[in-house]
Design a protein around this motif. Structure first.
Motif, PDB file in Angstrom:
ATOM      1  N   ASN A  32      -4.201  -3.616   0.541  1.00 34.68           N
ATOM      2  CA  ASN A  32      -2.868  -3.059   0.372  1.00 34.68           C
ATOM      3  C   ASN A  32      -2.731  -1.931   1.388  1.00 34.68           C
ATOM      4  O   ASN A  32      -3.685  -1.179   1.622  1.00 34.68           O
ATOM      5  CB  ASN A  32      -2.684  -2.490  -1.034  1.00 34.68           C
ATOM      6  N   TYR A  34      -0.177   1.356   2.888  1.00 33.54           N
ATOM      7  CA  TYR A  34       0.842   2.310   2.448  1.00 33.54           C
ATOM      8  C   TYR A  34       1.208   3.257   3.594  1.00 33.54           C
ATOM      9  O   TYR A  34       0.337   3.678   4.359  1.00 33.54           O
ATOM     10  CB  TYR A  34       0.319   3.157   1.275  1.00 33.54           C
ATOM     11  N   TYR A  36       3.047   7.032   3.928  1.00 32.83           N
ATOM     12  CA  TYR A  36       3.537   8.219   3.236  1.00 32.83           C
ATOM     13  C   TYR A  36       4.069   9.209   4.274  1.00 32.83           C
ATOM     14  O   TYR A  36       3.640   9.243   5.424  1.00 32.83           O
ATOM     15  CB  TYR A  36       2.412   8.930   2.474  1.00 32.83           C
ATOM     16  N   LEU A  44       2.905  14.080  -1.338  1.00 31.85           N
ATOM     17  CA  LEU A  44       3.116  12.888  -0.546  1.00 31.85           C
ATOM     18  C   LEU A  44       4.299  12.092  -1.078  1.00 31.85           C
ATOM     19  O   LEU A  44       4.409  11.849  -2.273  1.00 31.85           O
ATOM     20  CB  LEU A  44       1.868  12.013  -0.583  1.00 31.85           C
ATOM     21  N   TYR A  49       5.097   0.178   1.082  1.00 35.44           N
ATOM     22  CA  TYR A  49       3.776  -0.383   0.857  1.00 35.44           C
ATOM     23  C   TYR A  49       3.833  -1.887   1.014  1.00 35.44           C
ATOM     24  O   TYR A  49       4.906  -2.502   0.922  1.00 35.44           O
ATOM     25  CB  TYR A  49       3.175   0.028  -0.496  1.00 35.44           C
ATOM     26  N   VAL A  51       1.515  -5.595   0.240  1.00 32.08           N
ATOM     27  CA  VAL A  51       0.379  -6.272  -0.388  1.00 32.08           C
ATOM     28  C   VAL A  51      -0.072  -7.484   0.427  1.00 32.08           C
ATOM     29  O   VAL A  51      -1.027  -8.161   0.034  1.00 32.08           O
ATOM     30  CB  VAL A  51       0.696  -6.678  -1.840  1.00 32.08           C
ATOM     31  N   GLU A  59      10.392   2.186  -0.661  1.00 30.43           N
ATOM     32  CA  GLU A  59      10.526   3.100  -1.789  1.00 30.43           C
ATOM     33  C   GLU A  59      11.724   4.022  -1.675  1.00 30.43           C
ATOM     34  O   GLU A  59      12.287   4.450  -2.671  1.00 30.43           O
ATOM     35  CB  GLU A  59       9.255   3.945  -1.926  1.00 30.43           C
ATOM     36  N   LEU A  90       1.279   9.625   6.997  1.00 26.15           N
ATOM     37  CA  LEU A  90      -0.057   9.178   6.610  1.00 26.15           C
ATOM     38  C   LEU A  90      -0.037   7.705   6.244  1.00 26.15           C
ATOM     39  O   LEU A  90       0.855   7.239   5.522  1.00 26.15           O
ATOM     40  CB  LEU A  90      -0.564   9.988   5.421  1.00 26.15           C
ATOM     41  N   GLU A 100      -7.900   3.415  -5.996  1.00 26.75           N
ATOM     42  CA  GLU A 100      -8.309   4.426  -5.026  1.00 26.75           C
ATOM     43  C   GLU A 100      -7.718   4.087  -3.664  1.00 26.75           C
ATOM     44  O   GLU A 100      -7.852   2.959  -3.187  1.00 26.75           O
ATOM     45  CB  GLU A 100      -9.830   4.498  -4.943  1.00 26.75           C
ATOM     46  N   GLN A 101      -7.072   5.067  -3.061  1.00 33.84           N
ATOM     47  CA  GLN A 101      -6.526   4.882  -1.727  1.00 33.84           C
ATOM     48  C   GLN A 101      -7.293   5.744  -0.742  1.00 33.84           C
ATOM     49  O   GLN A 101      -7.736   6.845  -1.077  1.00 33.84           O
ATOM     50  CB  GLN A 101      -5.037   5.238  -1.692  1.00 33.84           C
ATOM     51  N   PHE A 102      -7.408   5.228   0.477  1.00 32.54           N
ATOM     52  CA  PHE A 102      -8.160   5.899   1.525  1.00 32.54           C
ATOM     53  C   PHE A 102      -7.231   6.115   2.717  1.00 32.54           C
ATOM     54  O   PHE A 102      -6.589   5.174   3.187  1.00 32.54           O
ATOM     55  CB  PHE A 102      -9.387   5.063   1.902  1.00 32.54           C
ATOM     56  N   PHE A 103      -7.187   7.351   3.145  1.00 37.88           N
ATOM     57  CA  PHE A 103      -6.169   7.759   4.100  1.00 37.88           C
ATOM     58  C   PHE A 103      -6.676   7.832   5.526  1.00 37.88           C
ATOM     59  O   PHE A 103      -7.845   8.145   5.782  1.00 37.88           O
ATOM     60  CB  PHE A 103      -5.619   9.139   3.703  1.00 37.88           C
ATOM     61  N   GLY A 104      -5.754   7.585   6.455  1.00 36.28           N
ATOM     62  CA  GLY A 104      -6.017   7.799   7.852  1.00 36.28           C
ATOM     63  C   GLY A 104      -5.849   9.267   8.209  1.00 36.28           C
ATOM     64  O   GLY A 104      -5.513  10.093   7.357  1.00 36.28           O
TER      65      GLY A 104
ATOM     66  N   GLN B  33      -7.047  10.225  -9.829  1.00 42.68           N
ATOM     67  CA  GLN B  33      -7.861  10.584  -8.676  1.00 42.68           C
ATOM     68  C   GLN B  33      -7.557  12.026  -8.250  1.00 42.68           C
ATOM     69  O   GLN B  33      -6.438  12.513  -8.406  1.00 42.68           O
ATOM     70  CB  GLN B  33      -7.536   9.661  -7.479  1.00 42.68           C
ATOM     71  N   TYR B  35      -7.889  14.432  -4.740  1.00 41.85           N
ATOM     72  CA  TYR B  35      -8.099  14.436  -3.312  1.00 41.85           C
ATOM     73  C   TYR B  35      -8.095  15.883  -2.814  1.00 41.85           C
ATOM     74  O   TYR B  35      -7.441  16.756  -3.386  1.00 41.85           O
ATOM     75  CB  TYR B  35      -6.958  13.702  -2.582  1.00 41.85           C
ATOM     76  N   PRO B  43      -5.756  13.210   3.355  1.00 45.62           N
ATOM     77  CA  PRO B  43      -6.478  13.533   2.116  1.00 45.62           C
ATOM     78  C   PRO B  43      -7.767  12.732   2.015  1.00 45.62           C
ATOM     79  O   PRO B  43      -7.832  11.577   2.430  1.00 45.62           O
ATOM     80  CB  PRO B  43      -5.488  13.110   1.015  1.00 45.62           C
ATOM     81  N   LEU B  45     -10.641  11.424  -0.733  1.00 42.47           N
ATOM     82  CA  LEU B  45     -10.885  11.190  -2.150  1.00 42.47           C
ATOM     83  C   LEU B  45     -12.142  11.925  -2.600  1.00 42.47           C
ATOM     84  O   LEU B  45     -13.207  11.792  -2.005  1.00 42.47           O
ATOM     85  CB  LEU B  45     -11.045   9.696  -2.416  1.00 42.47           C
ATOM     86  N   THR B  48     -12.714   9.786  -8.984  1.00 43.87           N
ATOM     87  CA  THR B  48     -11.816   9.019  -9.850  1.00 43.87           C
ATOM     88  C   THR B  48     -12.336   9.132 -11.271  1.00 43.87           C
ATOM     89  O   THR B  48     -13.536   8.929 -11.504  1.00 43.87           O
ATOM     90  CB  THR B  48     -11.783   7.548  -9.435  1.00 43.87           C
ATOM     91  N   LEU B 100       0.215   4.693  -6.389  1.00 44.58           N
ATOM     92  CA  LEU B 100      -0.247   5.915  -7.031  1.00 44.58           C
ATOM     93  C   LEU B 100       0.926   6.870  -7.199  1.00 44.58           C
ATOM     94  O   LEU B 100       1.829   6.912  -6.370  1.00 44.58           O
ATOM     95  CB  LEU B 100      -1.309   6.607  -6.171  1.00 44.58           C
ATOM     96  N   PHE B 102       1.639  10.741  -7.136  1.00 49.12           N
ATOM     97  CA  PHE B 102       0.984  11.957  -6.668  1.00 49.12           C
ATOM     98  C   PHE B 102       1.660  13.205  -7.217  1.00 49.12           C
ATOM     99  O   PHE B 102       2.899  13.264  -7.327  1.00 49.12           O
ATOM    100  CB  PHE B 102       1.025  12.043  -5.137  1.00 49.12           C
TER     101      PHE B 102
END
Lengths: 112, 112
Positions: A32, A34, A36, A44, A49, A51, A59, A90, A100-104, B33, B35, B43, B45, B48, B100, B102
């Motif tokens: 997935n 996203y 922001y 944020l 987003y 899938v 959004e 982001l 859990e999301q992981f950001f650049g 979560q 961050y 951000p 993580l 969780t 998510l 936030f």
């Protein structure tokens, strides 16, 4: 291991110019994805987003659009930038239905 | 609308002090979560929490999920300047959308 890249890191653009921000993920399949926006170091705001390839959920109605031409590529675009588009953008990824999301590292956009 | 309220919004303390930040909602989340974000970066993580009442420790950071899974807290013992940053909480509802929710964050400054 998974990594996420964003470019450019910083961008200064005049009002009315087009925009293209790119995000790519390595080391995972069918994530997935996203986009922001974050203003003034605060919370944020989810913009889009996805899938899957070609599947985009918006959004917030706005001057921006998103596309996912490949499984691990997510692009944020605008045809004509507004002053209010300035901010920190982001990109993030998660596994499908993951919590859990992981950001650049983000892109700082300034519209003058 | 699922909202996460974080408090305080800003916190400035001296090195060595203890602190607690809060994340509250009227909605139940499947997981929550935390961050940490440093200026100009994405951000990262930290943890969780999934089970009501769960406590997780990460060195000097202690995270707790409320019994009803509507709130969470982050306690930092003997804060250090390296703890400075924006702390964001985010909630996830399994079976809902793959997004998510936030909070707006707590900006922590630890002075040497």
């Amino acid at each position: 291991s998974q990594t996420i890249h964003q470019w450019p890191a910083t961008l200064v653009q005049p009002v009315g110019s087009p925009l293209s921000l790119e995000c790519t993920v390595e080391g995972t399949s069918n994530p997935n994805l996203y986009w922001y926006r974050q203003a003034a170091g605060r919370g944020l705001q989810l913009l889009f987003y996805s899938v899957g390839i070609g599947q985009i959920s918006s959004e917030v109605p706005q001057n921006l659009s998103a596309s996912r031409p490949q499984d691990r590529q997510f692009i944020l675009s605008s045809k004509k930038l507004l002053l209010s588009d300035s901010g920190f953008y982001l990109c993030a990824w998660s596994v499908p239905w993951g919590d859990e999301q992981f950001f650049g590292p983000g892109t700082r956009l300034t519209v003058l | 609308t699922q909202l996460l309220e974080q408090s305080p919004q800003f916190l400035s303390i001296q090195e060595g002090e203890n602190l607690t930040v809060y994340c509250n909602s009227s909605s139940v989340f499947s997981s929550l979560q935390w961050y940490r974000q440093e200026p100009g970066e994405g951000p990262v993580l930290l943890v969780t929490v999934v089970t009501g009442g769960e406590v997780k420790k990460l060195k000097r950071l202690t995270f707790q999920f409320g019994d009803a899974r509507k709130d969470s807290s982050l306690h930092i013992t003997a804060a250090q300047p390296g703890d400075t940053g924006l702390y964001l909480c985010a909630g996830f509802r399994r079976g809902g959308s793959e997004k998510l929710v936030f909070g707006k964050g707590t900006k922590l400054t630890v002075n040497p």
